[in-house]
Design a protein around this motif. Structure first.
Motif, PDB file in Angstrom:
ATOM      1  N   TRP A 367       0.801  -1.396   0.051  1.00 47.26           N
ATOM      2  CA  TRP A 367       0.047   0.158   0.265  1.00 47.26           C
ATOM      3  C   TRP A 367       0.760   1.163   0.195  1.00 47.26           C
ATOM      4  O   TRP A 367       0.897   2.261  -0.872  1.00 47.26           O
ATOM      5  N   HIS A 368       1.712   1.306   0.787  1.00 47.50           N
ATOM      6  CA  HIS A 368       2.568   2.587   0.950  1.00 47.50           C
ATOM      7  C   HIS A 368       3.515   2.711  -0.162  1.00 47.50           C
ATOM      8  O   HIS A 368       4.316   3.856  -0.083  1.00 47.50           O
ATOM      9  N   THR A 369       3.728   1.854  -0.903  1.00 43.94           N
ATOM     10  CA  THR A 369       4.779   2.047  -1.964  1.00 43.94           C
ATOM     11  C   THR A 369       3.912   2.446  -3.361  1.00 43.94           C
ATOM     12  O   THR A 369       4.906   2.758  -4.216  1.00 43.94           O
ATOM     13  N   ILE A 370       2.521   2.461  -3.160  1.00 44.16           N
ATOM     14  CA  ILE A 370       2.047   3.221  -4.333  1.00 44.16           C
ATOM     15  C   ILE A 370       2.073   4.568  -4.137  1.00 44.16           C
ATOM     16  O   ILE A 370       1.655   5.260  -3.015  1.00 44.16           O
ATOM     17  N   PRO A 371       2.685   5.438  -5.248  1.00 46.35           N
ATOM     18  CA  PRO A 371       2.792   6.830  -4.962  1.00 46.35           C
ATOM     19  C   PRO A 371       1.561   7.784  -4.842  1.00 46.35           C
ATOM     20  O   PRO A 371       0.511   7.407  -5.411  1.00 46.35           O
ATOM     21  N   SER A 372       1.339   8.858  -4.177  1.00 51.39           N
ATOM     22  CA  SER A 372       0.194   9.534  -3.863  1.00 51.39           C
ATOM     23  C   SER A 372       0.344  10.765  -5.096  1.00 51.39           C
ATOM     24  O   SER A 372      -0.572  11.569  -5.122  1.00 51.39           O
ATOM     25  N   ASP A 373       1.645  11.078  -5.366  1.00 53.33           N
ATOM     26  CA  ASP A 373       1.836  12.290  -6.232  1.00 53.33           C
ATOM     27  C   ASP A 373       2.129  11.914  -7.670  1.00 53.33           C
ATOM     28  O   ASP A 373       2.462  12.886  -8.392  1.00 53.33           O
ATOM     29  N   LEU A 381       4.264  -2.277 -10.741  1.00 49.05           N
ATOM     30  CA  LEU A 381       3.943  -2.455  -9.286  1.00 49.05           C
ATOM     31  C   LEU A 381       4.402  -4.165  -8.971  1.00 49.05           C
ATOM     32  O   LEU A 381       5.147  -4.274  -7.963  1.00 49.05           O
ATOM     33  N   ALA A 382       3.761  -4.897  -9.771  1.00 47.44           N
ATOM     34  CA  ALA A 382       4.178  -6.182  -9.419  1.00 47.44           C
ATOM     35  C   ALA A 382       5.456  -6.750  -9.602  1.00 47.44           C
ATOM     36  O   ALA A 382       5.821  -7.478  -8.927  1.00 47.44           O
ATOM     37  N   GLY A 403     -12.761   3.795  -3.630  1.00 47.63           N
ATOM     38  CA  GLY A 403     -12.581   5.251  -3.979  1.00 47.63           C
ATOM     39  C   GLY A 403     -11.113   5.432  -3.426  1.00 47.63           C
ATOM     40  O   GLY A 403     -11.060   6.498  -2.926  1.00 47.63           O
ATOM     41  N   LEU A 404     -10.227   4.374  -2.821  1.00 48.37           N
ATOM     42  CA  LEU A 404      -9.291   4.617  -2.049  1.00 48.37           C
ATOM     43  C   LEU A 404      -7.828   5.032  -3.090  1.00 48.37           C
ATOM     44  O   LEU A 404      -6.866   5.378  -2.643  1.00 48.37           O
ATOM     45  N   ILE A 405      -8.030   4.730  -4.266  1.00 48.69           N
ATOM     46  CA  ILE A 405      -7.081   4.924  -5.342  1.00 48.69           C
ATOM     47  C   ILE A 405      -7.813   5.473  -6.446  1.00 48.69           C
ATOM     48  O   ILE A 405      -9.006   5.309  -6.724  1.00 48.69           O
ATOM     49  N   GLU A 406      -6.866   6.118  -7.349  1.00 49.48           N
ATOM     50  CA  GLU A 406      -7.604   6.790  -8.464  1.00 49.48           C
ATOM     51  C   GLU A 406      -6.992   5.667  -9.833  1.00 49.48           C
ATOM     52  O   GLU A 406      -5.337   5.401  -9.685  1.00 49.48           O
ATOM     53  N   THR A 407      -7.834   5.289 -10.388  1.00 46.90           N
ATOM     54  CA  THR A 407      -7.446   4.318 -11.441  1.00 46.90           C
ATOM     55  C   THR A 407      -7.817   4.876 -13.036  1.00 46.90           C
ATOM     56  O   THR A 407      -8.772   5.235 -13.281  1.00 46.90           O
ATOM     57  N   ILE A 408      -6.589   4.720 -13.935  1.00 44.34           N
ATOM     58  CA  ILE A 408      -6.666   5.339 -15.234  1.00 44.34           C
ATOM     59  C   ILE A 408      -6.839   3.892 -15.995  1.00 44.34           C
ATOM     60  O   ILE A 408      -5.656   3.206 -16.100  1.00 44.34           O
ATOM     61  N   ASP A 409      -7.794   4.044 -16.862  1.00 42.89           N
ATOM     62  CA  ASP A 409      -7.733   2.485 -17.620  1.00 42.89           C
ATOM     63  C   ASP A 409      -6.935   2.790 -19.195  1.00 42.89           C
ATOM     64  O   ASP A 409      -7.322   3.736 -19.800  1.00 42.89           O
ATOM     65  N   LEU A 410      -5.882   2.260 -19.352  1.00 45.34           N
ATOM     66  CA  LEU A 410      -5.186   2.454 -20.436  1.00 45.34           C
ATOM     67  C   LEU A 410      -5.448   1.293 -21.596  1.00 45.34           C
ATOM     68  O   LEU A 410      -4.714   1.308 -22.608  1.00 45.34           O
ATOM     69  N   ASN A 411      -6.483   0.432 -21.474  1.00 45.26           N
ATOM     70  CA  ASN A 411      -6.847  -0.508 -22.347  1.00 45.26           C
ATOM     71  C   ASN A 411      -7.450   0.123 -23.735  1.00 45.26           C
ATOM     72  O   ASN A 411      -8.207   1.013 -23.556  1.00 45.26           O
ATOM     73  N   ILE A 424      -2.277   3.522 -11.716  1.00 52.19           N
ATOM     74  CA  ILE A 424      -2.891   3.853 -10.364  1.00 52.19           C
ATOM     75  C   ILE A 424      -2.112   4.918  -9.503  1.00 52.19           C
ATOM     76  O   ILE A 424      -1.089   5.215  -9.650  1.00 52.19           O
ATOM     77  N   ARG A 425      -2.960   5.703  -8.618  1.00 52.15           N
ATOM     78  CA  ARG A 425      -2.401   6.504  -7.773  1.00 52.15           C
ATOM     79  C   ARG A 425      -2.951   6.457  -6.391  1.00 52.15           C
ATOM     80  O   ARG A 425      -4.443   6.445  -6.391  1.00 52.15           O
ATOM     81  N   ARG A 426      -2.340   6.524  -5.431  1.00 52.76           N
ATOM     82  CA  ARG A 426      -3.237   6.444  -3.988  1.00 52.76           C
ATOM     83  C   ARG A 426      -3.764   7.660  -3.580  1.00 52.76           C
ATOM     84  O   ARG A 426      -3.044   8.832  -3.697  1.00 52.76           O
TER      85      ARG A 426
END
Length: 458
Positions: A367-373, A381-382, A403-411, A424-426
């Motif tokens: 969790w804390h390795t996902i960037p917030s900025d 990440l995997a 709603g805990l992360i922002e997710t952008i669909d790149l597909n 994703i962004r935290r």
């Protein structure tokens, strides 16, 4: 080091170093002993990484039968299956407790603490050790505070992949299809006997290799007389490294920077190894006292443990929520945690609890390795944590829906879509325990719901 290796499994004590080198000062011998232990502590993570890699390559496609009562004797007779067990060093008896018994702890854990009735604090006197060993191979020892799943599971997964075959006793609960246990408390069906002869080995399952290594460890540590639990990690690292030197070549223990043609394996590694290379690279210098302090074991007293246990879940949740300034996200966290606690009070199966523990431990680790900025792609990440992208995909949906992360669909919609990509962004600075499993029938509807929340780039 050569002397310690030659006389293994007997340990090299401070008194012996002083006598063999003709030193007049015990402090000088003590300093040499600490240097040996620090050097061994640098070797253990490299042995651990090589052992993990060997198990991953050897058992990558190995599977036990689905029937957990199947006979595995022929299947495992020529395979070095890792085994795990626990033991107590320097247990506290009734004499050292002035005849008092301990009622607040059960099993092995009870025998490492002095009764709080004696000194008012319940100081830890003994050492509880987790053992991982294979036949005709290395063994690893770790000092642990208890035998709970949240304590021993991450330690086991430092040495073996999650779905690696492993034998343990009934005290372990692992989220693995290849985990088999032996019941050491199995009663006999014959009324003439109390215990069954199948409590040590049954259907090819046993932990006798780990128990044999523990016997060697117990006899060796008698030379110390008694060992302060604070320095148990240093002593166990020394015993582990010197004993395992016969199973590893020099090329296995050299850092990548020292190899002529380093080979890097992209394995389904676990999160506990993510910084071992940086932590154990050459050039790590400092005073011996400072290096020793980083390797000491935090031996809490019973009073401190009881104080932590008395701290209610509500208070811990409140402390965590104070770190979340956004009221909307704070409310979502509270709702998800409330749903998780409601699930805990309901009827759950052992398999559901095992999977929930696995995903919860995984979530807390990454969790804390996902960037917030900034944004990070889930496959990056995997790879950073060396875990399966499929498991991160499960967490991605749960966190996006909450709603805990922002997710952008790149597909992009193509005829043959194989891999899905998401940035994703935290959004939340903290994470509470939430529910990560759901009924299989609810998965399609859940996927539609969280996909609708993912932002798409035009």
């Amino acid at each position: 080091m050569k002397e310690a290796q030659v006389q293994y499994p007997k340990v090299l004590t401070v008194a012996e170093i002083k006598r063999r080198l003709g030193l007049s000062s015990t402090g000088t011998a003590y300093l040499l002993k600490r240097r040996i232990q620090l050097f061994a502590s640098d070797l253990v993570p490299r042995m651990q990484e090589a052992f993990y890699r060997d198990n991953k390559l050897r058992f990558g496609d190995f599977r036990f039968p689905r029937d957990r009562e199947a006979d595995l004797t022929e299947l495992v007779k020529d395979k070095p299956i890792p085994q795990a067990d626990t033991l107590v060093l320097y247990s506290v008896g009734n004499l050292s407790n002035k005849g008092r018994k301990r009622f607040r702890r059960k099993g092995q854990t009870s025998s490492i603490y002095r009764s709080s009735s004696v000194d008012g604090r319940g100081e830890q006197v003994g050492t509880l050790v987790n053992t991982v060993a294979v036949k005709n191979g290395p063994a690893f020892f770790d000092s642990i505070p208890n035998q709970k799943a949240e304590t021993v599971n991450p330690i086991l997964f430092k040495y073996i992949p999650v779905h690696n075959p492993v034998f343990t006793d009934g005290g372990y609960s692992l989220p693995s299809m290849n985990h088999r246990t032996i019941n050491h408390s199995l009663k006999s069906k014959d009324k003439r006997h109390t215990w069954s002869r199948g409590r040590w080995s049954k259907n090819g399952i046993h932990t006798q290799v780990a128990e044999g290594r523990q016997g060697i460890l117990k006899r060796a540590f008698r030379s110390y007389g008694w060992l302060n639990p604070k320095y148990s990690t240093l002593a166990l690292n020394e015993f582990t490294a010197i004993g395992n030197l016969r199973y590893f070549g020099l090329e296995d223990l050299l850092p990548d920077e020292s190899k002529e043609n380093p080979v890097r394996y992209q394995l389904d590694d676990n999160w506990s190894l993510r910084d071992s290379r940086n932590r154990n690279m050459p050039g790590h210098r400092g005073p011996v006292s400072e290096l020793v302090s980083k390797q000491t074991y935090d031996a809490k007293t019973l009073l401190e443990i009881q104080h932590d246990e008395r701290k209610s879940d509500a208070q811990r949740i409140k402390d965590t929520l104070t770190k979340v300034p956004d009221l909307k996200i704070r409310r979502r966290l509270q709702l998800e945690n409330h749903r998780y606690r409601r699930w805990l009070k309901g009827k759950t199966t052992q398999d559901q609890r095992r999977k929930q523990r696995y995903y919860q431990t995984l979530a807390e680790s990454i969790w804390h390795t996902i960037p917030s900025d900034s944004l990070i792609e889930i496959h990056d990440l995997a790879r950073r944590h060396r875990i399966s992208g499929k498991h991160i995909y499960r967490l991605l949906g749960i966190w996006t829906a909450a709603g805990l992360i922002e997710t952008i669909d790149l597909n992009r919609k193509t005829k043959n879509k194989i891999i899905e990509y998401y940035d994703i962004r935290r959004l939340s600075p903290a994470l509470l325990p939430i529910l990560y499993i759901m009924p299989k029938a609810a998965v399609p509807e859940f996927n539609k719901r969280w996909h609708a929340k993912a932002r798409r780039i035009a």
